[in-house]
Design a protein around this motif. Structure first.
Motif, mmCIF file in Angstrom:
data_model
loop_
_atom_site.group_PDB
_atom_site.id
_atom_site.type_symbol
_atom_site.label_atom_id
_atom_site.label_comp_id
_atom_site.label_asym_id
_atom_site.label_seq_id
_atom_site.Cartn_x
_atom_site.Cartn_y
_atom_site.Cartn_z
ATOM 1 N N ASP A 108 63.295 39.762 118.908
ATOM 2 C CA ASP A 108 62.293 38.286 118.695
ATOM 3 C C ASP A 108 61.926 38.331 117.324
ATOM 4 O O ASP A 108 61.517 39.293 116.800
ATOM 5 C CB ASP A 108 61.179 38.590 119.669
ATOM 6 C CG ASP A 108 60.114 37.370 119.816
ATOM 7 O OD1 ASP A 108 60.119 36.743 118.915
ATOM 8 O OD2 ASP A 108 59.757 37.352 120.796
ATOM 9 N N PRO A 109 62.417 37.221 116.846
ATOM 10 C CA PRO A 109 61.922 36.932 115.247
ATOM 11 C C PRO A 109 60.567 36.841 115.035
ATOM 12 O O PRO A 109 60.073 37.487 113.898
ATOM 13 C CB PRO A 109 62.706 35.497 114.844
ATOM 14 C CG PRO A 109 62.896 34.614 116.241
ATOM 15 C CD PRO A 109 62.936 35.919 117.237
ATOM 16 N N ARG A 110 59.691 36.841 116.243
ATOM 17 C CA ARG A 110 58.249 36.781 115.877
ATOM 18 C C ARG A 110 57.775 38.067 116.106
ATOM 19 O O ARG A 110 56.619 38.312 115.579
ATOM 20 C CB ARG A 110 57.555 35.853 116.698
ATOM 21 C CG ARG A 110 58.057 34.379 116.655
ATOM 22 C CD ARG A 110 57.774 33.416 117.645
ATOM 23 N NE ARG A 110 58.402 33.895 118.695
ATOM 24 C CZ ARG A 110 58.272 33.264 120.100
ATOM 25 N NH1 ARG A 110 57.441 32.209 120.285
ATOM 26 N NH2 ARG A 110 59.109 33.728 121.205
ATOM 27 N N LYS A 111 58.267 38.834 116.946
ATOM 28 C CA LYS A 111 57.802 40.352 117.237
ATOM 29 C C LYS A 111 59.236 41.170 117.138
ATOM 30 O O LYS A 111 59.959 41.372 117.847
ATOM 31 C CB LYS A 111 57.436 40.609 118.606
ATOM 32 C CG LYS A 111 56.211 39.584 118.792
ATOM 33 C CD LYS A 111 55.758 39.666 120.105
ATOM 34 C CE LYS A 111 54.791 38.809 120.359
ATOM 35 N NZ LYS A 111 53.997 38.883 121.832
ATOM 36 N N LYS A 112 59.470 41.665 115.864
ATOM 37 C CA LYS A 112 60.509 42.152 115.499
ATOM 38 C C LYS A 112 60.779 43.754 116.397
ATOM 39 O O LYS A 112 61.881 44.113 116.206
ATOM 40 C CB LYS A 112 60.603 42.598 114.119
ATOM 41 C CG LYS A 112 60.874 41.314 113.142
ATOM 42 C CD LYS A 112 61.045 41.790 111.656
ATOM 43 C CE LYS A 112 61.052 40.435 110.997
ATOM 44 N NZ LYS A 112 61.325 40.956 109.364
ATOM 45 N N ARG A 114 60.221 43.885 119.360
ATOM 46 C CA ARG A 114 60.672 43.401 120.717
ATOM 47 C C ARG A 114 61.988 43.202 120.740
ATOM 48 O O ARG A 114 62.771 42.147 120.208
ATOM 49 C CB ARG A 114 59.994 42.070 121.198
ATOM 50 C CG ARG A 114 60.180 41.637 122.544
ATOM 51 C CD ARG A 114 59.345 40.449 123.207
ATOM 52 N NE ARG A 114 60.035 40.077 124.441
ATOM 53 C CZ ARG A 114 60.777 39.107 124.417
ATOM 54 N NH1 ARG A 114 60.978 38.419 123.563
ATOM 55 N NH2 ARG A 114 61.104 38.550 125.742
#
Length: 242
Positions: A108-112, A114
């Protein structure tokens, strides 16, 4: 006129500066071999890998081909290839095969931290072989194979390089000056019994075999990828009369 006479001959235009390349090598080798370097291979080899460079220089100085070796009947491995094998110490220069798996992660680019998905592609790289590898330097010999062999060699160099296994590759092959005029001067090829046969030597060495013109064409087209490559051409000065 043979096939090679009619073929387009490719000369280097995108290679490194020839004076800088030949300056890396001792005078006796400049008179015996052709040197073409791409992506600063000669400089990288001589400066960053002095031990391998000196071993390569010694191997080239010891390389000696006779006219009878060139004239001999074909076989699974020529005496020229066998001779070159003896020039590289087997405890330091070894045949190498590359294989590698690819571990793929989707995050997930917003939560690396994840991970959305991950998987392994086994044998992502497999089967690439190089004749001689010492540390991060690779060497291949191509004397008289089908010219498509260069594609295999350069693809292997690129694969090893991209995997971080080598920093440069060297190909030793027939130079421009080992041409049809030279091969015609050798007369008839020998039979398996060592006697003079009926076929001219020149017929063994056509345009579709491994010689510098076919290698330079591929290097100019960038088929080595990002891998620096030093091409070394064997010339008539390497060939003795016996």
């Amino acid at each position: 006129m043979s096939e090679q006479d009619e073929d387009v001959i490719y000369y280097p235009s995108g290679a490194d500066n020839s004076d800088a390349v030949t300056a890396c090598f001792p005078n006796d080798l400049r008179n015996k071999f052709e040197f073409y370097s791409y992506r600063n291979a000669a400089t990288v080899l001589s400066v960053s890998f002095p031990d391998q460079f000196q071993q390569l220089v010694q191997a080239l100085q010891d390389l000696s081909i006779s006219k009878s070796m060139i004239r001999e009947a074909g076989g699974s491995k020529s005496s020229i290839a066998k001779h070159v094998d003896t020039l590289f110490a087997p405890d330091q220069w070894q045949e190498a095969r590359l294989s590698a798996d690819l571990h793929v992660r989707l995050s997930d680019p917003r939560k690396k931290d994840r991970i959305i998905d991950q998987y392994v592609r086994t044998n992502f790289l497999d089967g690439h072989r190089i004749d001689f590898v010492n540390g991060r330097v690779a060497v291949d010999l191509e004397w008289n194979s089908k010219d498509q062999t260069y594609d295999r060699d350069l693809y292997a160099f690129a694969a090893f390089y991209n995997a971080g296994a080598i920093d440069l590759g060297v190909i030793i092959t027939r130079g421009y000056s080992l041409d049809n005029e030279f091969f015609r001067s050798l007369g008839k090829a020998l039979t398996k019994e060592g006697t003079e046969g009926n076929e001219d030597v020149v017929k063994k060495f056509g345009a579709s075999t491994t010689w510098m013109g076919k290698l330079i064409y591929r290097l100019e087209a960038g088929r080595n990828g990002g891998c620096p490559v030093l091409a070394i051409g064997i010339t008539p000065a390497c060939v003795s009369d016996k």
